[in-house]
Write a protein that holds these residues in place. Structure first.
Motif, mmCIF file in Angstrom:
data_model
loop_
_atom_site.group_PDB
_atom_site.id
_atom_site.type_symbol
_atom_site.label_atom_id
_atom_site.label_comp_id
_atom_site.label_asym_id
_atom_site.label_seq_id
_atom_site.Cartn_x
_atom_site.Cartn_y
_atom_site.Cartn_z
ATOM 1 N N GLU A 1 0.723 -1.357 0.182
ATOM 2 C CA GLU A 1 -0.230 0.013 0.062
ATOM 3 C C GLU A 1 0.879 1.028 -0.155
ATOM 4 O OE1 GLU A 1 -2.261 -0.900 3.315
ATOM 5 O OE2 GLU A 1 -4.049 -1.602 2.173
ATOM 6 N N SER A 2 2.278 1.011 0.592
ATOM 7 C CA SER A 2 2.628 2.365 0.558
ATOM 8 C C SER A 2 4.203 2.270 -0.306
ATOM 9 C CB SER A 2 3.132 2.703 2.137
ATOM 10 O OG SER A 2 3.889 1.545 2.785
ATOM 11 N N LEU A 3 3.970 1.181 -0.884
ATOM 12 C CA LEU A 3 5.279 1.163 -1.761
ATOM 13 C C LEU A 3 5.806 2.190 -2.769
ATOM 14 C CD1 LEU A 3 7.498 -1.148 -1.735
ATOM 15 C CD2 LEU A 3 6.496 -2.110 -3.968
ATOM 16 N N PHE B 1 8.093 5.488 -7.318
ATOM 17 C CA PHE B 1 8.024 4.657 -8.667
ATOM 18 C C PHE B 1 6.579 4.254 -8.480
ATOM 19 C CE2 PHE B 1 8.643 2.010 -12.139
ATOM 20 C CZ PHE B 1 9.968 2.063 -12.472
ATOM 21 N N ASN B 2 5.805 4.667 -9.659
ATOM 22 C CA ASN B 2 4.449 4.550 -9.572
ATOM 23 C C ASN B 2 3.987 2.992 -10.101
ATOM 24 O OD1 ASN B 2 1.662 4.727 -10.116
ATOM 25 N ND2 ASN B 2 1.621 6.109 -11.649
ATOM 26 N N ALA B 3 3.514 2.266 -9.031
ATOM 27 C CA ALA B 3 3.452 0.795 -9.081
ATOM 28 C C ALA B 3 2.206 0.563 -9.612
ATOM 29 C CB ALA B 3 3.983 0.118 -8.230
ATOM 30 N N GLY C 1 -6.224 -7.151 -5.142
ATOM 31 C CA GLY C 1 -6.312 -6.415 -6.133
ATOM 32 C C GLY C 1 -5.013 -6.900 -7.007
ATOM 33 N N ILE C 2 -4.430 -5.862 -7.862
ATOM 34 C CA ILE C 2 -3.528 -5.979 -8.728
ATOM 35 C C ILE C 2 -2.496 -5.032 -8.766
ATOM 36 C CG2 ILE C 2 -4.694 -7.620 -10.225
ATOM 37 C CD1 ILE C 2 -5.083 -5.300 -12.202
ATOM 38 N N ILE C 3 -1.468 -5.291 -9.311
ATOM 39 C CA ILE C 3 -0.181 -4.109 -9.227
ATOM 40 C C ILE C 3 0.540 -4.257 -10.357
ATOM 41 C CG2 ILE C 3 1.375 -5.502 -7.790
ATOM 42 C CD1 ILE C 3 1.855 -2.546 -6.188
ATOM 43 N N PRO D 1 7.554 -7.819 -0.893
ATOM 44 C CA PRO D 1 7.897 -7.186 0.205
ATOM 45 C C PRO D 1 8.086 -7.615 1.591
ATOM 46 C CG PRO D 1 5.997 -6.180 -1.226
ATOM 47 C CD PRO D 1 6.242 -7.670 -1.576
ATOM 48 N N VAL D 2 7.256 -8.437 2.062
ATOM 49 C CA VAL D 2 7.273 -8.952 3.380
ATOM 50 C C VAL D 2 8.502 -9.946 3.471
ATOM 51 C CG1 VAL D 2 5.721 -10.980 3.181
ATOM 52 C CG2 VAL D 2 6.188 -9.917 5.492
#
Ligand code: FAD
Length: 424
Positions: free
Chosen positions: A109-111, A117-119, A188-190, A381-382
């Protein structure tokens, strides 16, 4: 969190910068730099996918360890991280799994802000369909486990499904009528390429060396501990080596004399031509072995379960396309005229319990972050954050304790099959 930038690191992306460069015609500098490999690093990470890059980034950003190299035998994101269908969710079946993936959703959510960088993380909701009483029973179980961990997840009926996704056939006519579903709003998707490039750029800015076309062909172990790696570009000494090599995990761990309970399977996906936006959730059917989402460009992205036979092939098959098309049409008959544009495959490192293997190994200083199967993109990320903490402090973070290699000999499996077989 510390965030330091080295002197020649890439500029910050901003609306102002975009306008200035557009008006002056100045091109953007490369997002990361090329180096000759040093003869020694404090940490060597093998594999330039989301897991390897996230590990390197958090080592530098959260622990100040910057004498770090990522070694990638091809190009960054060339493995499963650039081939997946980009689904993010945390509605797993075991409390261990839910807690772990939920931390990843929060990091995602905060990446974009953190990495500059627009992910394009789109939390459009994730809907898993039930076509049988037993599937509904498992969903109720999952929803309870999820809610106990504070994760938004509930079982919904046909009427609600019809209003969420009007294109679904919710009548009694299909071979497998829809009886209900598990609705998970935070899913969702990224943009998967942006996640990879964002981590790469941010790691580079902090001083990490990213080496593409650099293959690890040997791992030096003596006296029970890792000493470094051998590559096609020479020998590199390192007291800590982390492997994040997904589909190739078994072959790389073999080099260190470690046998993994992993089998590699191809997984295929496909996209259609773009169509007008009509689907704003991710829809999954375990019974039909299919899932579908619509990309921001309008393409429908389809996926399924892994191919039936273990292999290292990344070829697509006609059988996959025919099956996926037939199954999607059972769910959404109105798509009959839409054309599939392309398909591809990636490799998945499947474990017996459908959970990852992350933590130390019997070789001191040699760590694994593997066994991600069909569900590892969402965990980048985790896993990176936890692995960086483990390498930097020597203490295994609580969040990854259940996923150690020793669980296969101690009989402590974390059975996620009910939530991971097709749903990614
Ligand atoms: C079609 C498909 C759809 C998927 N959909 C989803 C999804 O929707 N959601 C989700 O969460 N997950 C999904 N996955 C799974 C997910 O993509 C992977 O679990 C995840 O990307 C693994 O990331 P990684 O960084 O560990 O591995 P990878 O991205 O595969 O990176 C490993 C890297 O290691 C490199 N390497 C291997 N051997 C060596 C060596 N000897 N020396 C140097 N480098 C080496 C490889 O070249 C590769 O680039 C999907 C996978 C596929 C194939």
């Amino acid at each position: 969190m510390r965030s330091r930038r080295s002197r020649s690191s890439p500029p910050r992306y901003s609306g102002f910068g975009l306008i200035r460069r557009g008006l002056t015609g100045t091109s953007w500098p490369p997002a990361w730099r090329r180096y000759e490999p040093r003869r020694r690093y404090d940490v060597v990470v093998i594999g330039g996918g989301v897991h390897g890059l996230a590990t390197a980034y958090y080592l530098a950003a959260q622990h100040g360890l910057t004498n770090v190299a990522v070694l990638e035998r091809g190009y960054l994101g060339g493995g499963a991280s650039g081939r997946n269908t980009a689904i993010i969710r945390s509605n797993y079946l075991t409390p261990e799994g839910v807690r772990f993936y939920d931390r990843s959703v929060r990091l995602y959510e905060s990446l974009a802000a953190e990495l500059n960088f627009n992910a394009m993380f789109s939390q459009r909701g994730h809907l898993t369909l039930a076509h049988s009483d037993s599937a509904l029973r498992i969903m109720r179980w999952r929803a309870e486990v999820n809610r106990l961990q504070g994760v938004d997840s509930s079982v919904i009926g046909r009427a609600e499904i019809a209003s969420l996704v009007p294109s679904l056939d919710v009548t009694d006519h299909p071979r497998f009528p829809i009886l209900g579903g598990l609705w998970h709003p935070p899913g969702g998707i990224i943009r998967h390429d942006a996640v990879v490039w964002g981590y790469a750029r941010a790691a580079d800015a902090l001083g990490v060396h990213l080496h593409q076309d650099t293959e690890v062909v040997g791992i030096d172990v003596s006296g029970g501990r890792v000493r470094g790696v051998r590559t096609n570009r020479g020998q590199i000494a390192a007291p800590a080596v982390v492997t994040c090599t997904a589909g190739w995990a078994s072959t790389v761990c073999d080099l260190a004399g470690i046998e993994l309970p992993i089998t590699t399977f191809p997984l295929q996906a496909a996209v259609t031509e773009p169509v007008r936006p009509f689907l704003d959730t991710v829809v999954v059917s375990g019974t039909l072995h299919v899932y579908v989402s619509q990309s921001d460009r309008g393409e429908l992205v389809f996926g399924a379960a892994v191919d039936p036979v273990p292999s290292y092939s990344t070829r697509g098959s006609l059988e996959f396309t025919e099956n996926v098309a037939a199954h999607v049409l059972e769910l959404m008959p109105a798509l009959a005229q839409v054309r599939i544009l392309r398909q591809w495959a990636g490799l998945c490192d499947m474990t017996p319990d459908f959970s990852p293997i992350i933590g130390p190994t019997p070789v001191e200083g040699f760590y694994v972050d593997v066994g991600w199967g069909t569900y590892g993109f969402k965990a980048g990320p985790v896993a990176g954050e936890a692995m960086a903490a483990l390498v930097a402090t020597g203490k295994t973070p609580e969040l990854i304790e259940p996923f150690d290699l020793a669980r296969f000999t101690d009989g402590r499996l974390v059975g996620e099959r009910g939530a991971a077989a097709v749903g990614h």
